[in-house]
Design a protein around this motif. Structure first.
Motif, PDB file in Angstrom:
ATOM      1  N   PHE A 177       0.828  -1.212   0.000  1.00 55.09           N
ATOM      2  CA  PHE A 177       0.000   0.000   0.000  1.00 55.09           C
ATOM      3  C   PHE A 177       0.863   1.263   0.000  1.00 55.09           C
ATOM      4  CE2 PHE A 177      -3.105  -3.040   1.765  1.00 55.09           C
ATOM      5  CZ  PHE A 177      -4.215  -2.740   0.980  1.00 55.09           C
ATOM      6  N   TYR A 178       2.142   1.131  -0.317  1.00 56.18           N
ATOM      7  CA  TYR A 178       3.021   2.304  -0.304  1.00 56.18           C
ATOM      8  C   TYR A 178       2.610   3.321  -1.349  1.00 56.18           C
ATOM      9  CZ  TYR A 178       5.568   0.724  -4.508  1.00 56.18           C
ATOM     10  OH  TYR A 178       5.904   0.351  -5.792  1.00 56.18           O
ATOM     11  N   ARG A 179       1.908   2.859  -2.391  1.00 59.06           N
ATOM     12  CA  ARG A 179       1.359   3.795  -3.372  1.00 59.06           C
ATOM     13  C   ARG A 179      -0.046   4.187  -2.934  1.00 59.06           C
ATOM     14  NH1 ARG A 179       0.421   1.631  -8.404  1.00 59.06           N
ATOM     15  NH2 ARG A 179       0.599  -0.521  -7.647  1.00 59.06           N
ATOM     16  N   PRO A 180      -0.354   5.469  -2.813  1.00 61.32           N
ATOM     17  CA  PRO A 180      -1.665   5.888  -2.320  1.00 61.32           C
ATOM     18  C   PRO A 180      -2.828   5.405  -3.184  1.00 61.32           C
ATOM     19  CG  PRO A 180      -0.117   7.725  -2.318  1.00 61.32           C
ATOM     20  CD  PRO A 180       0.552   6.604  -3.038  1.00 61.32           C
ATOM     21  N   GLU A 181      -2.558   5.162  -4.472  1.00 61.18           N
ATOM     22  CA  GLU A 181      -3.645   4.749  -5.365  1.00 61.18           C
ATOM     23  C   GLU A 181      -4.018   3.272  -5.212  1.00 61.18           C
ATOM     24  OE1 GLU A 181       0.169   4.675  -7.919  1.00 61.18           O
ATOM     25  OE2 GLU A 181      -0.704   5.851  -6.275  1.00 61.18           O
ATOM     26  N   VAL A 182      -3.226   2.498  -4.493  1.00 64.68           N
ATOM     27  CA  VAL A 182      -3.527   1.077  -4.303  1.00 64.68           C
ATOM     28  C   VAL A 182      -4.689   0.928  -3.333  1.00 64.68           C
ATOM     29  CG1 VAL A 182      -2.670  -1.119  -3.405  1.00 64.68           C
ATOM     30  CG2 VAL A 182      -1.208   0.284  -4.866  1.00 64.68           C
ATOM     31  N   ALA A 183      -5.756   0.306  -3.809  1.00 64.24           N
ATOM     32  CA  ALA A 183      -6.945   0.090  -2.982  1.00 64.24           C
ATOM     33  C   ALA A 183      -7.013  -1.317  -2.422  1.00 64.24           C
ATOM     34  CB  ALA A 183      -8.205   0.371  -3.802  1.00 64.24           C
ATOM     35  N   ALA A 184      -6.316  -2.267  -3.070  1.00 56.36           N
ATOM     36  CA  ALA A 184      -6.383  -3.661  -2.640  1.00 56.36           C
ATOM     37  C   ALA A 184      -5.089  -4.367  -3.011  1.00 56.36           C
ATOM     38  CB  ALA A 184      -7.571  -4.363  -3.297  1.00 56.36           C
ATOM     39  N   VAL A 185      -4.754  -5.391  -2.225  1.00 46.56           N
ATOM     40  CA  VAL A 185      -3.533  -6.166  -2.452  1.00 46.56           C
ATOM     41  C   VAL A 185      -3.886  -7.648  -2.400  1.00 46.56           C
ATOM     42  CG1 VAL A 185      -1.212  -6.716  -1.652  1.00 46.56           C
ATOM     43  CG2 VAL A 185      -2.078  -4.374  -1.443  1.00 46.56           C
ATOM     44  N   ALA A 186      -3.499  -8.383  -3.434  1.00 49.67           N
ATOM     45  CA  ALA A 186      -3.736  -9.824  -3.480  1.00 49.67           C
ATOM     46  C   ALA A 186      -2.570 -10.564  -2.853  1.00 49.67           C
ATOM     47  CB  ALA A 186      -3.918 -10.274  -4.932  1.00 49.67           C
ATOM     48  N   GLY A 187      -2.873 -11.553  -2.015  1.00 49.91           N
ATOM     49  CA  GLY A 187      -1.840 -12.403  -1.460  1.00 49.91           C
ATOM     50  C   GLY A 187      -1.497 -13.539  -2.411  1.00 49.91           C
ATOM     51  N   ASN A 188      -0.440 -14.241  -2.106  1.00 48.90           N
ATOM     52  CA  ASN A 188       0.021 -15.355  -2.926  1.00 48.90           C
ATOM     53  C   ASN A 188      -0.502 -16.663  -2.335  1.00 48.90           C
ATOM     54  OD1 ASN A 188       1.341 -16.760  -4.904  1.00 48.90           O
ATOM     55  ND2 ASN A 188       3.373 -15.992  -4.426  1.00 48.90           N
ATOM     56  N   LEU A 189      -1.001 -17.549  -3.179  1.00 49.36           N
ATOM     57  CA  LEU A 189      -1.589 -18.805  -2.724  1.00 49.36           C
ATOM     58  C   LEU A 189      -0.739 -19.990  -3.163  1.00 49.36           C
ATOM     59  CD1 LEU A 189      -5.359 -18.183  -3.605  1.00 49.36           C
ATOM     60  CD2 LEU A 189      -4.158 -17.668  -1.479  1.00 49.36           C
ATOM     61  N   ARG A 190      -0.633 -20.976  -2.283  1.00 52.94           N
ATOM     62  CA  ARG A 190       0.055 -22.219  -2.580  1.00 52.94           C
ATOM     63  C   ARG A 190      -0.809 -23.391  -2.126  1.00 52.94           C
ATOM     64  NH1 ARG A 190       2.628 -19.473  -5.340  1.00 52.94           N
ATOM     65  NH2 ARG A 190       4.891 -19.210  -5.494  1.00 52.94           N
ATOM     66  N   MET A 205       1.252 -26.763  -9.478  1.00 57.51           N
ATOM     67  CA  MET A 205       1.939 -26.087 -10.577  1.00 57.51           C
ATOM     68  C   MET A 205       1.074 -24.976 -11.161  1.00 57.51           C
ATOM     69  SD  MET A 205       4.035 -29.085 -12.599  1.00 57.51           S
ATOM     70  CE  MET A 205       2.604 -30.115 -12.911  1.00 57.51           C
ATOM     71  N   GLN A 206      -0.228 -25.241 -11.242  1.00 56.10           N
ATOM     72  CA  GLN A 206      -1.143 -24.222 -11.752  1.00 56.10           C
ATOM     73  C   GLN A 206      -1.132 -22.979 -10.863  1.00 56.10           C
ATOM     74  OE1 GLN A 206      -5.314 -25.255 -11.453  1.00 56.10           O
ATOM     75  NE2 GLN A 206      -5.863 -23.984 -13.210  1.00 56.10           N
ATOM     76  N   TYR A 207      -1.074 -23.159  -9.558  1.00 57.21           N
ATOM     77  CA  TYR A 207      -1.046 -22.031  -8.643  1.00 57.21           C
ATOM     78  C   TYR A 207       0.256 -21.233  -8.801  1.00 57.21           C
ATOM     79  CZ  TYR A 207      -5.220 -23.058  -5.843  1.00 57.21           C
ATOM     80  OH  TYR A 207      -6.503 -23.218  -5.412  1.00 57.21           O
ATOM     81  N   VAL A 208       1.372 -21.955  -8.984  1.00 54.72           N
ATOM     82  CA  VAL A 208       2.657 -21.268  -9.127  1.00 54.72           C
ATOM     83  C   VAL A 208       2.662 -20.388 -10.363  1.00 54.72           C
ATOM     84  CG1 VAL A 208       5.110 -21.603  -9.592  1.00 54.72           C
ATOM     85  CG2 VAL A 208       3.981 -22.965  -7.824  1.00 54.72           C
ATOM     86  N   PHE A 209       2.197 -20.936 -11.491  1.00 55.30           N
ATOM     87  CA  PHE A 209       2.233 -20.171 -12.740  1.00 55.30           C
ATOM     88  C   PHE A 209       1.074 -19.179 -12.822  1.00 55.30           C
ATOM     89  CE2 PHE A 209       4.872 -23.802 -13.955  1.00 55.30           C
ATOM     90  CZ  PHE A 209       5.909 -23.152 -14.609  1.00 55.30           C
ATOM     91  N   GLY A 210      -0.137 -19.635 -12.503  1.00 55.32           N
ATOM     92  CA  GLY A 210      -1.303 -18.765 -12.672  1.00 55.32           C
ATOM     93  C   GLY A 210      -1.391 -17.658 -11.650  1.00 55.32           C
ATOM     94  N   ILE A 211      -0.978 -17.944 -10.409  1.00 53.25           N
ATOM     95  CA  ILE A 211      -1.080 -16.947  -9.339  1.00 53.25           C
ATOM     96  C   ILE A 211       0.288 -16.336  -9.048  1.00 53.25           C
ATOM     97  CG2 ILE A 211      -1.665 -16.583  -6.913  1.00 53.25           C
ATOM     98  CD1 ILE A 211      -3.776 -18.737  -7.177  1.00 53.25           C
TER      99      ILE A 211
END
Length: 335
Positions: A177-190, A205-211
């Motif tokens: 959120f260091y940029r004021p314009e960021v309203a949301a942040v997605a986490g990384n899933l495994r 493998m799909q999660y690694v490449f797709g996410i």
């Protein structure tokens, strides 16, 4: 049973034989969507990911991280759940191991019938969570909005009640959120149960490449359209201003699109790790994928199809590109 397996093997062998019997021209005609769209897509993703890994951290981000450590803002972690008796305590324990110092955990039991309420009340008596309960099931959106109304944090982290997290995951979410314009942040899933069988390994493998790679590149290009309900963060002001989560499947995609339409950007935190179990049987996997894809079509084509219209306001080229990318991808995987 053996006859069914033998029939499947014969079908696969016949299909492979048919492919080998085709001329190169016929193979290109058959596989043109894969050759034209999938290969360039994944090759570009790899190159972009390599470029991102080599970039130095922006000075603004480093300064914001230092400010977070000096004055960590209050964060509300929302755990809406239905029939999560077996996993709720493990998820709460994982959240309590976060090394972020200033947060609360809000559990909302959405009309569960498996005894989740007993676990939730026990955790509340220990002082680990703030616990609320719906007598009748209203859906994840209803439970999440109830938790949002009770939340006191400047930032809201939404989680599934059957996930676990790295101990520094909240830090990694907030620093984006260091940029004021960021309203949301997605986490990384495994995938936590990757070793269960072949299907879960493929999903890992799909999660690694797709996410892990795909969303990182999409965020860099400014076209990330999803903050997973399994793990992500939003500004509370954004959620309140856009009306929170709407009823229905795919509420995470919907709330993200609303944040973008309101003028916010969506970032991705690759080091904010969340572990979740993937379906370990084909029929549940098929139903999951069908549900997700239906939700994406409903949002991007039906509900937000007007994003394709350059004469409709507010129009944003990045939203147009993101919509086109999503629709092309969903069309490709169903060919």
């Amino acid at each position: 049973m053996y006859e069914l397996i033998n029939s499947a093997i014969e079908y696969v062998e016949a299909s492979i034989g048919m492919l080998f019997a085709m001329s190169p021209q016929h193979l290109v005609m058959l596989l043109w969507p894969f050759l034209l769209l999938s290969i360039p897509r994944y090759l570009l993703t790899e190159f972009f990911a390599l470029f991102l890994a080599m970039r130095p951290e922006p000075k603004e981000k480093a300064a914001f991280r230092e400010e977070l450590h000096r004055n960590p803002p209050f964060v509300s972690v929302l755990l809406p759940g239905f029939n999560e008796r077996e996993t709720l305590e493990t998820t709460v324990l994982s959240l309590r191991e976060q090394n972020y110092p200033n947060y609360e955990i809000i559990v909302v039991n959405d009309g569960s019938s498996d005894g989740m309420g007993e676990v939730g009340r026990k955790l509340a008596r220990r002082g680990w969570v703030r616990y609320f309960e719906h007598r009748m099931r209203g859906g994840k959106s209803s439970a999440a909005n109830f938790a949002l109304n009770a939340a006191r944090g400047e930032y809201v982290v939404i989680c599934d009640a059957d996930s676990t997290f790295d101990s520094n995951s909240i830090w990694h979410l907030l620093v984006e959120f260091y940029r004021p314009e960021v309203a949301a942040v997605a986490g990384n899933l495994r995938v936590r149960n990757a070793d269960a069988n072949l299907l879960t390994r493929m999903q890992a493998m799909q999660y690694v490449f797709g996410i892990g790679l795909g969303r990182r590149v999409s965020a860099m290009l400014g076209i990330l359209f999803i903050v997973s309900g399994a793990f992500g963060a939003l500004r509370r002001s954004t959620l309140i201003g856009t009306g929170g989560w709407e009823t229905g499947p795919g509420e995470d995609g919907d709330v993200t699109v609303k944040a973008r339409i309101a003028g916010g950007d969506v970032a991705f935190a690759p080091e904010a790790m969340c572990m979740t179990d993937a379906p370990d049987a084909w029929w549940p996997y098929y139903r999951q994928q069908l549900r997700w894809n239906r939700s994406m079509i409903r949002f991007h084509v039906r509900k937000y199809g007007w994003l394709f219209n350059p004469f409709r306001r507010p129009f944003d080229v990045r939203n147009l590109i993101a919509n086109i990318d999503t629709v092309l991808y969903l069309s490709l995987i169903h060919i």
